[in-house]
Design a protein around this motif. Structure first.
Motif, mmCIF file in Angstrom:
data_model
loop_
_atom_site.group_PDB
_atom_site.id
_atom_site.type_symbol
_atom_site.label_atom_id
_atom_site.label_comp_id
_atom_site.label_asym_id
_atom_site.label_seq_id
_atom_site.Cartn_x
_atom_site.Cartn_y
_atom_site.Cartn_z
ATOM 1 N N ILE A 89 -88.394 -68.451 12.610
ATOM 2 C CA ILE A 89 -89.551 -67.514 12.559
ATOM 3 C C ILE A 89 -89.468 -66.859 11.158
ATOM 4 C CG2 ILE A 89 -90.479 -65.134 13.242
ATOM 5 C CD1 ILE A 89 -89.437 -65.538 16.133
ATOM 6 N N ILE A 127 -92.942 -64.050 21.583
ATOM 7 C CA ILE A 127 -93.143 -63.921 20.008
ATOM 8 C C ILE A 127 -94.191 -65.028 19.736
ATOM 9 C CG2 ILE A 127 -92.242 -63.483 17.717
ATOM 10 C CD1 ILE A 127 -89.767 -62.479 19.262
ATOM 11 N N GLY A 158 -95.511 -63.601 14.468
ATOM 12 C CA GLY A 158 -94.646 -62.811 14.624
ATOM 13 C C GLY A 158 -94.804 -61.505 15.389
ATOM 14 N N LYS A 159 -95.921 -61.530 15.930
ATOM 15 C CA LYS A 159 -96.603 -60.491 16.954
ATOM 16 C C LYS A 159 -96.071 -60.869 18.232
ATOM 17 C CE LYS A 159 -100.548 -58.282 16.960
ATOM 18 N NZ LYS A 159 -101.721 -57.957 16.971
ATOM 19 N N VAL A 160 -95.980 -59.647 18.987
ATOM 20 C CA VAL A 160 -95.518 -59.815 20.378
ATOM 21 C C VAL A 160 -96.691 -60.229 21.435
ATOM 22 C CG1 VAL A 160 -94.471 -58.784 22.593
ATOM 23 C CG2 VAL A 160 -93.393 -58.327 19.967
#
Lengths: 713, 168
Positions: A346, A688, A692-694
Motif C-alpha cells: 500500500i 482496505i 487506503g480507505k476502509v
C-alpha cells in the motif's frame, strides 16, 4: 527439569503424527503378494521411532502397542512370515489406535479401549498363529520366564536346518550400557530406567548422582537399536556406549547340552567365545564395558558395537541435514509477515502515485527507482504468500485409506487416482477442505460407483475409478472428485424433491437439478447405511465450501459418471468481491453469494402491505434489502428503479439488495473489524481499498436471513 | 504503573512517580484534559473515515492505520463539549489500551506535562459529563487545571460500546 521434557511433547506429537501418516502410506502401497523389503523396513522404522519417543515420555500404552506392531513387523521383514492382507488391515487398525492414544495424550479424546484390546489380540494372534504353524519359530515372541517352553523351542531350533536357524533372533542379549550423566535430570533418569527395565532385566552397576558416568547391564530380547532409541532421547549420544553380547537364553549351558551341535547349527551366535573374529580388537573406550559384561557372564561372545554406533551417527547426520532444509515456524509469525508486506504494498502504491506527478525528465532516477521498488515489492509479496502454501497432497494422501476401507465394506472394487497433488493452496484451506472432500469421496464411492456385477452388465470394467484432481484456474484453485459410476438420476432427484416439497420449476436445467442434492436432508439412497444415505452432509459440504469463499458445481451424465468441482480462492485471507456504492460509502459483497445484478423497472417493484418491498424477477418475488435503511445512510436515490438490485442467494434463500451503483470486482484482503472494535450487525469484516480507505464487507448470509424473517413478519 | 497507583496520594519514590506521571494534554471545548502518555501510540489528522452501520453517533467509523482497522471516537460528541467540526486542524489521538488500538477525536493537543504528586488533587464529587469513576484526579499546572482521565477504564467501559461485552 520436568518442564524441560514437556516442552518436547509438541514436537513428539507432531513427529508421531507424521510417522503414522508415513506408515499408513507405506502400508497402503504395500503389494501383499510380493512385499518390498524397503517398505517393510520403512514401516518398521516408523513404528520403532514412535515407540522410542513414547517410551521417553512415559506413554506406556503407546509403547506397548508399537511394540506389538514392531514384533510382527520384525518377523515380516526378516521373511519369517508371509505378509497377508489381513495383517495389513490389522496394522492399519493398530495405526488408528495409536493415533487415538496420541490424541489422548494430547488432551483431546482418548483411545477406544475396546478397539485397542481387539487390535492387540489380533496382532498377538498373528504372531502366535505363525509360531504354531511354522517350524522355524521365532523365539522373540516366547516369554522368557517360561523356561520349559524356551527349552523346547531351543531344541526345536537346534533340530532345524542350519540355514533356518540362522534366521533365529538371539533370544537374550546382555548389553552393557555406559553413558554420561551430565545434563540428565533425575526424573528423566527414572523414566529411562523404567523403560529399560521394561525391556528386560536391568542391573545397575554404577548409578549415582555423584558419578559422572552410569553403567548399566541389561538382559533383554530387544535389539540394540531399541536400547539406543530409548537412551538417545535422554543421553547425549556422543557420551553413550552400548556393548552387546549375545546369549541364546538366560542359561545357555543348560539349554544347549552339546555346544558343538549348536555351533554347527548357529555358528554366528555361539561360536567359540573369541575365536570367530580372531583379531577383532575391542574399541579402546569399550574395554571397560567388555570387562564388566565379561565378568557378569562367563560365556557368550563379545560384540563391540562400534559399527552400529557409527551407523547411528551416520543416520543422525542425515537426519540433521534433512532438518535444516526446512524449519518449523509458527503461523503467527508468517501472518505478521504477510500483514507487513501488505502494508508495504500500500505504501509503495501511495509513493508511486505521488511520484507519477513529478517531472520525469528531472526525476528520472527517482522514477526508475520507483519501478524497481514496485517489482521488488511484488516479488516479495508473492514469496511471502507462498510460505503459507502447502501442496494438496497433504489432503489427498488420506483418501487411499478411506477408499480402501470403504470399498471393502461395500464390496466394491475401486481404484483411486490422484492428479495434481503438488498444486499448492493456503494451509488454512488445506485444513478446512479435508472434511468436505472426504464426504464427497465417500459419496462417490457409495452412490456413484456400482457393485462389480452391475458394472459388468453396464459394459464397464468391474473396477471403478475415483479421480481426485487439483489444478489452478484463473485466480482460484479447482478440486475435482470424479467417478465413472452410475451418475445422477434426474428423474429420481426430481421425484424426491417433489416428495420433500421443494418448489420446482418446469424446464430446470440439469445443473439446477443437480444442485438440489445440496438441499438439507436430501438423499436418494434407498437404504440408509452407516456410510451415507441420511441426507446429512451435502448441505454441510456446500456450506463449508461457501464459508471458505468457494463454489461447488456438479456435472453428471446418467450411467457415465459424476464430476463434482470445488472452486476455491487461493487463500483464506483473500476474497473475491463486488464493490457497491450506497451514498458515499462503499461496501464489498462476496462474489460467491451473488447470482446476478439487474436494473429493475418500476413496474417490477411491488409493496407488500404498504411496508416491505418485493421485486419480481422471472416469476419469483424476492424481498428487497435496502442497504441504506439497514445502515442508516443517505443514498443518492431511494427509488429502487433508479438504482441497481443485486440478487443474492444464501442458505437456499434469495433476496435482492438495493444499492446505488456497482463499482467493480476486486480481490480484497479480509481484515478483522473485531480486533479493535466489536462485531457489527450485517458486516463480516473490513478491507482496505487501493486508495487506503476502509470498505466494509457485508455479511451476506445474515442480511439475506434477516430479510427472510422480515418478509415472514 | 497504572492509573490507580498514580492516583494514590503516597508515591513510593518521587523520582519514579515523576517519570511515569507524564500526561498528554488535550482540549475538548473549553476544558483541558490529560491522559497517561504511555497509552498514546501516535497523533494524526482526521481523514478518510468509513462509517459503521448503526453505531452510536460518537463512533465516527473506522480508518485504515497502516493495515489495521481502527475505530474512531469523537470525544466532543460523546461528552457534548465543543463543536464537532472536522477540518485540517482536527486531531486524532491513536490510543493503545488493553491491547486494542483506537482513535479519539479532540479539539486540539497542547503538550506533554509531568505532574508531581503534589500537583494532583482528588476528584471532587460532582455530576459531570464524564462519570467521576473515569476521572483519576485533577492536575494543576500554574493557573491551568487538567482533568486527568483514566482512558483505559473509559474506553473499556460498556457505555462506550467499543468492546463486545460478555453476554451474561
Amino acid at each position: 527439569m520436568s518442564t524441560d521434557l514437556e516442552q518436547f511433547y509438541e514436537i513428539f506429537f507432531e513427529e508421531s503424527s507424521e510417522l503414522l501418516a508415513e506408515m499408513e502410506a507405506c502400508l497402503l502401497g504395500l503389494d501383499v503378494s510380493s512385499p518390498d523389503l524397503e517398505d517393510l523396513n520403512a514401516i518398521f522404522r516408523a513404528a520403532h521411532s514412535i515407540k522410542g519417543g513414547a517410551g521417553t515420555f512415559g506413554f506406556t500404552d503407546m509403547t506397548e502397542m508399537t511394540h506389538m506392531l514392531e514384533t510382527l513387523l520384525d518377523r515380516l521383514r526378516k521373511g519369517e512370515l508371509e505378509v497377508r492382507s489381513e495383517m495389513v488391515d490389522a496394522f492399519l487398525r493398530a495405526g488408528d489406535v495409536i493415533k487415538g492414544q496420541l490424541a489422548g495424550h494430547r488432551g483431546d479424546g482418548a483411545a477406544d479401549p475396546v478397539a485397542t484390546a481387539a487390535v492387540c489380540e489380533e496382532l498377538r494372534k498373528f504372531s502366535e498363529a505363525i509360531y504354531a504353524s511354522n517350524e522355524t519359530a521365532d523365539i522373540t515372541t516366547v516369554k522368557i520366564t517360561d523356561s520349559a517352553e524356551v527349552k523346547s523351542i531351543t531344541s526345536e531350533v537346534n533340530d532345524a536346518t542350519g540355514a533356518a536357524a540362522l534366521n533365529v533372533n538371539p533370544a537374550l542379549t546382555v548389553f552393557s550400557i555406559a553413558f554420561s550423566n551430565e545434563g540428565v535430570s533425575p526424573r528423566a533418569m527414572d523414566n529411562l530406567l523404567s523403560n529399560l527395565g521394561g525391556m528386560g532385566s536391568l542391573e545397575k552397576l554404577i548409578l549415582s548422582g555423584d558419578e559422572q558416568r552410569s553403567k548399566l547391564l541389561l538382559k533383554t530380547n530387544s535389539s540394540e537399536e531399541d536400547i539406543w532409541e530409548a537412551l538417545a532421547f535422554v543421553v547425549d549420544p556422543a557420551n553413550l556406549k552400548i556393548a552387546a553380547e549375545i546369549l541364546m537364553s538366560t542359561d545357555a549351558d543348560t539349554l544347549t547340552p552339546d555346544p558343538t551341535d549348536e555351533f554347527e547349527a548357529v555358528p554366528s551366535l555361539s561360536g567359540p567365545p573369541y575365536g570367530f573374529f580372531p583379531g577383532a580388537p575391542a574399541a579402546p573406550n569399550d574395554i571397560e564395558n567388555i570387562e564388566n559384561s565379561a565378568a557378569t557372564t562367563g560365556s557368550g561372545r563379545q560384540v563391540t558395537s562400534s559399527h552400529p554406533v557409527a551407523q547411528q551417527k551416520d543416520d543422525k547426520a542425515a537426519a540433521t541435514a534433512a532438518e535444516t532444509s526446512s524449519i518449523r515456524v509458527s503461523i503467527d509469525k508468517v501472518d505478521q509477515m504477510i500483514n507487513l508486506v501488505g502494508e508495504l504494498v500500500i505504501t509503495q502504491a501511495m509513493l508511486a502515485q505521488t511520484a507519477s506527478q513529478v517531472d520525469p525528465v528531472i526525476y528520472e532516477r527517482l522514477l526508475s527507482g520507483m519501478n524497481q521498488l514496485e517489482r521488488n515489492t511484488r516479488d516479495l509479496q508473492e514469496s511471502v504468500m507462498s510460505i503459507r502454501m502447502m501442496p494438496i497432497s497433504f489432503v489427498f494422501s488420506r483418501y487411499p485409506r478411506v477408499v480402501r476401507d470403504l470399498a471393502a465394506k461395500l464390496n466394491k472394487q475401486v481404484e483411486l487416482k490422484t492428479v495434481g497433488e503438488n498444486t499448492e493452496l493456503d494451509k488454512g484451506l488445506i485444513e478446512k477442505i479435508a472434511d468436505p472432500l472426504t464426504h464427497l469421496v465417500r459419496n462417490s464411492l457409495d452412490h456413484g460407483i456400482e457393485i462389480p456385477e452391475k458394472r459388468i452388465v453396464a459394459g464397464k470394467s468391474a473396477k471403478g475409478t475415483i479421480t481426485l484432481r487439483a489444478f489452478h484456474q484463473g485466480g482460484s484453485i479447482v478440486i475435482e472428485v470424479c467417478d465413472d459410476g452410475a451418475g445422477l438420476n434426474r428423474e429420481k432427484i426430481l421425484a424426491k424433491a417433489k416428495e420433500r416439497g421443494i418448489s420446482l420449476l418446469d424446464g430446470m436445467s440439469d445443473q439446477e437439478v443437480w444442485m438440489l442434492i445440496f438441499e438439507a436432508g436430501f438423499s436418494t439412497a434407498e437404504v440408509i447405511t452407516d456410510v451415507s444415505g441420511r441426507g446429512v452432509g451435502m448441505d454441510v459440504v456446500k456450506r463449508n465450501i461457501q464459508s471458505m469463499g468457494g463454489r461447488i458445481e456438479i456435472d453428471s451424465a446418467f450411467g457415465v459418471g459424476t464430476r463434482i468441482s470445488i472452486r476455491l480462492p487461493l487463500t483464506l485471507a483473500i476474497l473475491d468481491g463486488l464493490s457497491v456504492a450506497v451514498g458515499d460509502q462503499m461496501f464489498i459483497v462476496p462474489l460467491t453469494y451473488i447470482i446476478e445484478s439487474l436494473q429493475p423497472t418500476a413496474s417490477d417493484i411491488k409493496t407488500v402491505s404498504g411496508h416491505g418491498c418485493v421485486v419480481q424477477v422471472r416469476g419469483e418475488y424476492l424481498p428487497v434489502i435496502a442497504l441504506h435503511e439497514i445502515f442508516n445512510l443517505r443514498p443518492h436515490s431511494t427509488e429502487i428503479h433508479n438504482g441497481i438490485l443485486v440478487i443474492l442467494e444464501a442458505e437456499g434463500h434469495k433476496a435482492a439488495m438495493f444499492v446505488d451503483a456497482l463499482i467493480g470486482q476486486h480481490q480484497v484482503v479480509i481484515k478483522s473489524l473485531e480486533s479493535n472494535y466489536r462485531r457489527v450487525q450485517g458486516v463480516s469484516g473490513a478491507t482496505i481499498m487501493g486508495d487506503g480507505k476502509v470498505a466494509l464487507i457485508l455479511d451476506t448470509a445474515a442480511l439475506v436471513m434477516a430479510s427472510q424473517k422480515e418478509s415472514v413478519k | 504503573m497504572t492509573q490507580q497507583q498514580a492516583a494514590t496520594t503516597e508515591p513510593v519514590n518521587n523520582y519514579a512517580s515523576n517519570m511515569s506521571n507524564e500526561f498528554l494534554t488535550f482540549r475538548l471545548g473549553k476544558e483541558e484534559y490529560g491522559m497517561d502518555i504511555l497509552k498514546v501510540q501516535e497523533i494524526r489528522g482526521y481523514d478518510a473515515i468509513t462509517q459503521i452501520a448503526n453505531a452510536p453517533e460518537f463512533i465516527k467509523g473506522v480508518v485504515n492505520l497502516r493495515g489495521i482497522i481502527v475505530p474512531i471516537i469523537d470525544m466532543r460528541i460523546k461528552f457534548m463539549l465543543g463543536n464537532a467540526e472536522y477540518d485540517q486542524f482536527t486531531v486524532v489521538i491513536i490510543l493503545n489500551v488493553s491491547g486494542r488500538v483506537m482513535g479519539i477525536v479532540v479539539d486540539g493537543v497542547s503538550d506533554v506535562i509531568s505532574l508531581g504528586m503534589d500537583q494532583m488533587r482528588p476528584t471532587p464529587e460532582f455530576g459531570s459529563v464524564i462519570d467521576t469513576e473515569y476521572i483519576m484526579g485533577l492536575g494543576t499546572v500554574e493557573d491551568r487545571m487538567l482533568i486527568l482521565i483514566d482512558i483505559e477504564k473509559l474506553m473499556s467501559s460498556t457505555d462506550m460500546g467499543l468492546i463486545d461485552q460478555v453476554i451474561n
